[in-house]
Design an enzyme around this catalytic site. Structure first.
Site, PDB file in Angstrom:
ATOM      1  CD  GLU A  45      -2.925   0.863   2.448  1.00  0.00           C
ATOM      2  OE1 GLU A  45      -3.912   1.613   2.525  1.00  0.00           O
ATOM      3  OE2 GLU A  45      -2.674  -0.028   3.283  1.00  0.00           O
ATOM      4  CE  LYS A 114      -7.516   1.063   2.924  1.00  0.00           C
ATOM      5  NZ  LYS A 114      -6.336   1.256   3.825  1.00  0.00           N
ATOM      6  CB  CYS A 175      -4.915  -2.398   3.785  1.00  0.00           C
ATOM      7  SG  CYS A 175      -4.127  -2.636   5.404  1.00  0.00           S
ATOM      8  CG  LEU A 359      24.030  -3.139  30.908  1.00  0.00           C
ATOM      9  CD1 LEU A 359      22.682  -3.558  30.340  1.00  0.00           C
ATOM     10  CD2 LEU A 359      25.161  -3.872  30.191  1.00  0.00           C
ATOM     11  CB  SER A 360      20.488  -0.371  35.357  1.00  0.00           C
ATOM     12  OG  SER A 360      19.537  -1.375  35.026  1.00  0.00           O
ATOM     13  N   GLY A 362      19.802  -4.388  35.558  1.00  0.00           N
ATOM     14  CA  GLY A 362      18.426  -4.866  35.680  1.00  0.00           C
ATOM     15  C   GLY A 362      17.935  -5.464  34.388  1.00  0.00           C
ATOM     16  CB  SER A 365      19.189  -1.572  30.826  1.00  0.00           C
ATOM     17  OG  SER A 365      19.685  -2.241  31.966  1.00  0.00           O
TER      18      SER A 365
END
Length: 728
Positions: A45, A114, A175, A359-360, A362, A365
């Site tokens: 589309e 359409k 669609c 980057l913790s 946890g 992340s």
């Protein structure tokens, strides 16, 4: 006698407003379709402009450039001797339409607008286009000169018609039209249409593909015929990923199916079908009677054959396609592959030097980082398969010279060149999270930075102290709620500032050719956003967030899956760890916990999210729904689940909606995230709500009255049972 026809459906990684690139990919798909022997090619589309142009569709320029692009396609010698179904916007009588252009040998056969527009969730087609509300009507369209000079035409048919060739009849369904209660393919099939083309811009969502494909397959299982479904693929400039999966179906049987996740910019799937099988399948007398009463469509004649007959010289070379079984990815694979494809498109098209993430240690992340690792795995796989475009993009992103022969040997080597992670510790951080972050970075191969932020946060707090002569304290040190929150937030916001500093300087520091900067990745999941469990302008604020549309439950499942499938056993340690922000001091009696801070579990957040968005319920409706689930043994998923009283359900309901309302303002600055979940609170266009709410006094009062009524009824029942026992 058999009539074999070879058909081609194309999934193209189009980019909004990239007329040059879009045209190149369209032409490449046509060449591939012809090489496969196809006589009819269908693309996605709005493929000329890209589907996601949004308000650019209101500009006159876009219609001009669309016609200019179409002119280069239909005038290309490589695009002749095949019927083309191409998508683009068209302005007719000053009205904007989403159209299909049917072309053949430098002539336009039909412009088909359409009929039914997608206008909910992520879609706002009626903001840009008008639906064609005259089904079965065709009128003249006065053709633009830039195309007319090529085709020799001044007027072409415009409207809801069907194309009759020398051997069959085909028509367009676009669609959303497929998913309406009275889809056009029904009456069109009764009027003799044997081949249906559907050009789509359908986006990826977890667990959505099976539902979509079942509807497509069902379109021909009932009405019979051939269905060609061509869907866009890739990230075309915003929060959506279009997941391809183009397919060709005959009489309810899938004959060809494209990939859902791939780094190939152009994918063409083909199938060869015997049209006599369609005619045989439509032989029921009842269908014949309905056909006589069905709507009659205007027919536009196209003097060409799509099929080959048994007496044609190359008939035997085609070979008829056989039915295949559909294969679906598990949700964990969808997260890994969908996120990876979206990240790759965004990275290569933004011309950034790579990604950076705080980057913790946890799981959130961690999940974002593993998604980047998944991206690098896909890139290496594509390079190994000979994808020159992917290799070219990888070299450019890594800062290699134009004449380089560098080829990354494995995902870890590529990760080290384009992905930087940083553990930003403080006096409140634990050695466990620091170690997990370091070990994960090592196993994935990312360039890792280990820093402490105490000097930054102390300096900021001292600015306040130098003015006020009052030093704020944490709760554990006797501080108030406001002090405790302010000291946590300054840590979180300092990390965001440092993240952008490192993202801008690391490529230059590492000696990357041309320097450049990194895209900062966010890592707040959909449940925390819904609850508002994030600090404005902390590390949830980033350039993009690949996990912002994923629930905590699905993220954990993804990490568990990746630990085995990506050979990263370190990920199990992230699953075992208690989620914590580590913004408050750790004491012998207190360790900060996310769920304790939120006052609600992640599972409960997912439930409320679906009630609010999917089921379209407010506080009262959600409360009533939960009475029948959380408060009913018959609806409990686990017989051992503890049933909740009406008062407990009321408390949880009011707690959620109160916190949601208080924090809704945070959604206005939510980092753009990949859409994956139906209950996403994304304020950009998917979930449009106020961000300043009243207190739900009326709704909560109604809930309270119902709780009191139920409790009185229960007490009354108890007294009656006691009296009966005394009588006995």
């Amino acid at each position: 006698m058999a009539h074999l026809v070879t058909l081609a459906c194309c999934s193209l990684n189009q980019w909004a407003l990239d007329f040059t690139g879009n045209s190149r990919r369209i032409k490449e798909s046509i060449v591939k379709a012809k090489a496969a022997g196809a006589s009819l090619r269908v693309g996605p589309e709005l493929e000329i402009t890209g589907y996601g142009c949004l308000d650019h569709f209101l500009e006159g320029d876009i219609f001009l450039h669309a016609w200019e692009t179409l002119a280069t396609i239909i005038d290309d010698d490589a695009c002749q001797d095949i019927v083309l179904d191409i998508g683009m916007p068209v302005r007719h009588k000053n009205v904007r339409y989403n159209c299909r252009i049917i072309c053949h040998n430098r002539r336009i056969i039909l412009i088909r607008p359409k009929l039914w527009l997608a206008n909910d969730g992520n879609y706002r087609e009626m903001r840009y286009f008008t639906p064609w509300m005259r089904p079965g009507h065709v009128e003249d369209y006065y053709l633009e000169g830039i195309v007319g000079r090529i085709t020799g035409q001044t007027e072409v048919p415009f409207g809801d018609g069907i194309i009759s060739t020398k051997d069959t009849c085909f028509a367009c369904e676009t669609c959303e039209e497929l998913f309406t209660p009275t889809a056009p393919h029904g009456p069109m099939g009764l009027d003799g249409v044997e081949i249906f083309t559907n050009s789509s811009g359908s986006h990826f969502e977890l667990r959505k593909l099976k539902t979509r494909l079942e509807l497509i397959v069902g379109a021909t299982r009932l009405s019979k015929g051939v269905y060609m479904y061509a869907n866009q693929k890739g990230c075309d400039g915003d929060r959506l990923y279009y997941d391809g999966s183009s397919m060709i179906i005959c009489n309810g049987n899938v004959l060809a199916h494209g990939s859902q996740f791939s780094l190939d910019d152009v994918e063409v799937v083909t199938a060869t079908i015997d049209l006599e099988e369609v005619r045989s399948a439509r032989s029921a007398p009842s269908r014949g009677l309905q056909s006589q009463q069905a709507q009659k469509y205007p027919r536009i004649n196209l003097n060409v054959r799509l099929s080959k007959r048994a007496d044609d010289q190359d008939y035997q070379l085609q070979g008829q396609s056989l039915p295949i079984d559909l294969q679906y990815h598990e949700p964990e694979e969808e997260i890994a592959l969908g996120g990876a494809c979206w990240l790759w498109d965004y990275l290569r098209r933004s011309h950034a030097a790579g990604f950076f993430i705080p980057l913790s240690g946890g799981i959130d992340s961690c999940a974002t980082s593993v998604m980047v690792f998944s991206m690098c795995r896909l890139v290496i796989s594509a390079i190994d398969k000979g994808n020159k475009q992917v290799l070219q993009d990888a070299r450019r992103i890594a800062g290699e010279a134009d004449d380089t022969d560098w080829v990354p040997a494995n995902p870890q080597e590529l990760m080290n060149r384009i992905f930087c992670t940083s553990y930003m510790g403080s006096q409140n951080s634990s050695s466990e999270t620091r170690t997990r972050a370091r070990d994960l970075s090592h196993d994935m191969g990312s360039y890792h930075v280990n820093i402490d932020i105490d000097s930054v946060t102390t300096a900021i707090v001292n600015v306040f102290f130098s003015w006020s002569k009052w030093m704020p304290r944490f709760k554990s040190g006797g501080g108030s709620f406001a002090e405790n929150l302010a000291l946590q937030n300054i840590q979180a916001r300092s990390r965001m500032v440092l993240a952008y500093l490192f993202a801008q300087l690391l490529p230059t520091f590492r000696g990357r050719r041309g320097g450049g900067s990194l895209l900062v990745l966010g890592s707040a999941n959909v449940d925390e956003a819904l609850r508002g469990y994030l600090t404005k302008y902390d590390c949830s604020s980033a350039d993009i967030n690949p996990i912002g549309g994923i629930s905590k439950k699905d993220l954990k499942s993804f990490i568990d899956w990746a630990a085995t499938n990506y050979d990263l056993p370190i990920l199990q340690k992230f699953l075992w760890a208690v989620p914590t922000a580590e913004l408050e001091p750790i004491t012998s009696s207190y360790v900060q916990s996310d769920e304790a801070d939120m006052g609600i579990t992640y599972a409960e957040l997912s439930t409320f999210g679906r009630l609010r968005k999917n089921d379209k319920l407010g506080p009262w409706g959600a409360y009533c729904k939960l009475l029948g689930t959380w408060g009913s043994q018959n609806s409990a998923q686990d017989p051992n689940d503890q049933l909740l009283s009406a008062r407990q359900i009321a408390h949880k309901t009011k707690f959620f909606f109160t916190k949601y309302a208080i924090n809704r303002h945070k959604m206005t600055v939510l980092t753009p995230s990949l859409h994956m979940e139906q209950y996403s609170p994304d304020d950009n266009r998917f979930d449009l709500r106020p961000f300043l709410y009243p207190g739900f006094d009326w709704q909560y009062a109604k809930i309270d009255r119902d709780v009191e009524r139920r409790e009185k009824a229960e007490k009354g029942t108890g007294k009656e049972e006691e009296e009966e026992a005394d009588v006995d």
